[in-house]
Design a protein around this motif. Sequence first.
Motif, PDB file in Angstrom:
ATOM      1  N   TYR A 148      -1.151 -33.480 -20.275  1.00 43.18           N
ATOM      2  CA  TYR A 148      -1.032 -32.029 -20.489  1.00 43.18           C
ATOM      3  C   TYR A 148      -0.369 -31.352 -19.298  1.00 43.18           C
ATOM      4  O   TYR A 148       0.472 -30.480 -19.451  1.00 43.18           O
ATOM      5  N   PHE A 149      -0.744 -31.749 -18.095  1.00 43.74           N
ATOM      6  CA  PHE A 149      -0.258 -31.076 -16.900  1.00 43.74           C
ATOM      7  C   PHE A 149       1.205 -31.364 -16.596  1.00 43.74           C
ATOM      8  O   PHE A 149       1.820 -30.688 -15.777  1.00 43.74           O
ATOM      9  N   MET A 150       1.792 -32.350 -17.247  1.00 44.25           N
ATOM     10  CA  MET A 150       3.214 -32.629 -17.045  1.00 44.25           C
ATOM     11  C   MET A 150       4.079 -31.484 -17.571  1.00 44.25           C
ATOM     12  O   MET A 150       5.222 -31.344 -17.159  1.00 44.25           O
ATOM     13  N   ARG A 200       3.660 -43.332   0.633  1.00 44.73           N
ATOM     14  CA  ARG A 200       4.150 -43.582  -0.721  1.00 44.73           C
ATOM     15  C   ARG A 200       3.182 -42.937  -1.709  1.00 44.73           C
ATOM     16  O   ARG A 200       2.341 -43.604  -2.295  1.00 44.73           O
ATOM     17  N   PRO A 201       3.299 -41.637  -1.905  1.00 49.98           N
ATOM     18  CA  PRO A 201       2.322 -40.940  -2.749  1.00 49.98           C
ATOM     19  C   PRO A 201       2.454 -41.291  -4.226  1.00 49.98           C
ATOM     20  O   PRO A 201       3.540 -41.581  -4.723  1.00 49.98           O
ATOM     21  N   ALA A 202       1.323 -41.268  -4.895  1.00 49.63           N
ATOM     22  CA  ALA A 202       1.267 -41.481  -6.341  1.00 49.63           C
ATOM     23  C   ALA A 202       0.232 -40.526  -6.916  1.00 49.63           C
ATOM     24  O   ALA A 202      -0.791 -40.255  -6.288  1.00 49.63           O
ATOM     25  N   VAL A 203       0.524 -40.023  -8.094  1.00 52.82           N
ATOM     26  CA  VAL A 203      -0.379 -39.102  -8.776  1.00 52.82           C
ATOM     27  C   VAL A 203      -0.597 -39.622 -10.191  1.00 52.82           C
ATOM     28  O   VAL A 203       0.362 -39.942 -10.893  1.00 52.82           O
ATOM     29  N   VAL A 204      -1.850 -39.735 -10.593  1.00 54.48           N
ATOM     30  CA  VAL A 204      -2.195 -40.061 -11.974  1.00 54.48           C
ATOM     31  C   VAL A 204      -2.678 -38.757 -12.578  1.00 54.48           C
ATOM     32  O   VAL A 204      -3.667 -38.184 -12.119  1.00 54.48           O
ATOM     33  N   LEU A 205      -1.942 -38.286 -13.568  1.00 52.81           N
ATOM     34  CA  LEU A 205      -2.115 -36.925 -14.068  1.00 52.81           C
ATOM     35  C   LEU A 205      -2.307 -36.926 -15.571  1.00 52.81           C
ATOM     36  O   LEU A 205      -1.639 -37.667 -16.284  1.00 52.81           O
ATOM     37  N   ASP A 206      -3.204 -36.098 -16.050  1.00 54.49           N
ATOM     38  CA  ASP A 206      -3.363 -35.902 -17.486  1.00 54.49           C
ATOM     39  C   ASP A 206      -2.013 -35.447 -18.053  1.00 54.49           C
ATOM     40  O   ASP A 206      -1.341 -34.606 -17.467  1.00 54.49           O
ATOM     41  N   THR A 219       3.245 -28.292 -17.292  1.00 50.57           N
ATOM     42  CA  THR A 219       2.858 -27.078 -16.567  1.00 50.57           C
ATOM     43  C   THR A 219       3.477 -27.109 -15.170  1.00 50.57           C
ATOM     44  O   THR A 219       3.967 -28.152 -14.726  1.00 50.57           O
ATOM     45  N   PRO A 220       3.444 -25.996 -14.456  1.00 48.79           N
ATOM     46  CA  PRO A 220       3.973 -25.977 -13.088  1.00 48.79           C
ATOM     47  C   PRO A 220       3.208 -26.890 -12.127  1.00 48.79           C
ATOM     48  O   PRO A 220       3.711 -27.217 -11.050  1.00 48.79           O
ATOM     49  N   ALA A 221       2.033 -27.347 -12.507  1.00 45.48           N
ATOM     50  CA  ALA A 221       1.212 -28.173 -11.608  1.00 45.48           C
ATOM     51  C   ALA A 221       1.935 -29.443 -11.172  1.00 45.48           C
ATOM     52  O   ALA A 221       1.856 -29.833 -10.003  1.00 45.48           O
ATOM     53  N   ALA A 222       2.638 -30.107 -12.082  1.00 43.78           N
ATOM     54  CA  ALA A 222       3.330 -31.358 -11.727  1.00 43.78           C
ATOM     55  C   ALA A 222       4.379 -31.104 -10.653  1.00 43.78           C
ATOM     56  O   ALA A 222       4.484 -31.859  -9.684  1.00 43.78           O
ATOM     57  N   GLY A 223       5.146 -30.045 -10.799  1.00 43.68           N
ATOM     58  CA  GLY A 223       6.147 -29.705  -9.791  1.00 43.68           C
ATOM     59  C   GLY A 223       5.536 -29.313  -8.463  1.00 43.68           C
ATOM     60  O   GLY A 223       6.039 -29.674  -7.396  1.00 43.68           O
ATOM     61  N   GLU A 224       4.429 -28.576  -8.521  1.00 38.96           N
ATOM     62  CA  GLU A 224       3.748 -28.169  -7.295  1.00 38.96           C
ATOM     63  C   GLU A 224       3.174 -29.382  -6.564  1.00 38.96           C
ATOM     64  O   GLU A 224       3.287 -29.486  -5.338  1.00 38.96           O
ATOM     65  N   LEU A 225       2.565 -30.297  -7.305  1.00 41.33           N
ATOM     66  CA  LEU A 225       2.044 -31.524  -6.697  1.00 41.33           C
ATOM     67  C   LEU A 225       3.167 -32.321  -6.041  1.00 41.33           C
ATOM     68  O   LEU A 225       3.028 -32.805  -4.917  1.00 41.33           O
ATOM     69  N   SER A 226       4.284 -32.453  -6.753  1.00 46.00           N
ATOM     70  CA  SER A 226       5.425 -33.188  -6.208  1.00 46.00           C
ATOM     71  C   SER A 226       5.919 -32.567  -4.915  1.00 46.00           C
ATOM     72  O   SER A 226       6.167 -33.262  -3.927  1.00 46.00           O
ATOM     73  N   ALA A 227       6.069 -31.260  -4.907  1.00 46.31           N
ATOM     74  CA  ALA A 227       6.571 -30.571  -3.715  1.00 46.31           C
ATOM     75  C   ALA A 227       5.613 -30.722  -2.537  1.00 46.31           C
ATOM     76  O   ALA A 227       6.044 -30.978  -1.401  1.00 46.31           O
ATOM     77  N   ALA A 256       1.721 -40.103 -16.076  1.00 48.34           N
ATOM     78  CA  ALA A 256       0.922 -39.304 -17.016  1.00 48.34           C
ATOM     79  C   ALA A 256       0.083 -40.233 -17.885  1.00 48.34           C
ATOM     80  O   ALA A 256       0.579 -41.239 -18.393  1.00 48.34           O
ATOM     81  N   VAL A 257      -1.176 -39.906 -18.014  1.00 52.01           N
ATOM     82  CA  VAL A 257      -2.072 -40.703 -18.858  1.00 52.01           C
ATOM     83  C   VAL A 257      -2.341 -39.944 -20.151  1.00 52.01           C
ATOM     84  O   VAL A 257      -2.255 -38.721 -20.193  1.00 52.01           O
TER      85      VAL A 257
END
Length: 92
Positions: free
Chosen positions: A45-47, A37-43, A49-57, A71-72
């Motif tokens: 700003y990165f939401m 059950r992955p979870a990411v706490v992300l700045d 950018t392509p980073a959020a999609g890459e992390l999800s994939a 997103a924080v």
Amino acid sequence: MDGFQPFGFVHSSRRLLFGWGAMTRLAEIAREFGCRRPAVVLDAYFMTTPAAGELSALLREACGADPVIHAVPAHEPDVDSVEACCTALAAA
């Protein structure tokens, strides 16, 4: 920056990875820890950018589930932002 190789080290029982392409190791690490059950706490700003999609994939591939991404705010964490994060992750 072709000559800069990604590197990592262990500090305070945590593994830190740095460098271009280091994010691609996320799937490997998620599998190593048996993440389901992955979870990411992300700045925030990165939401945008392509980073959020890459992390999800990467996490979807490794864990077989879509990650919860929270997103924080772009400021230093305060009590309200930590509590909001805890609430979002607990509800997921």
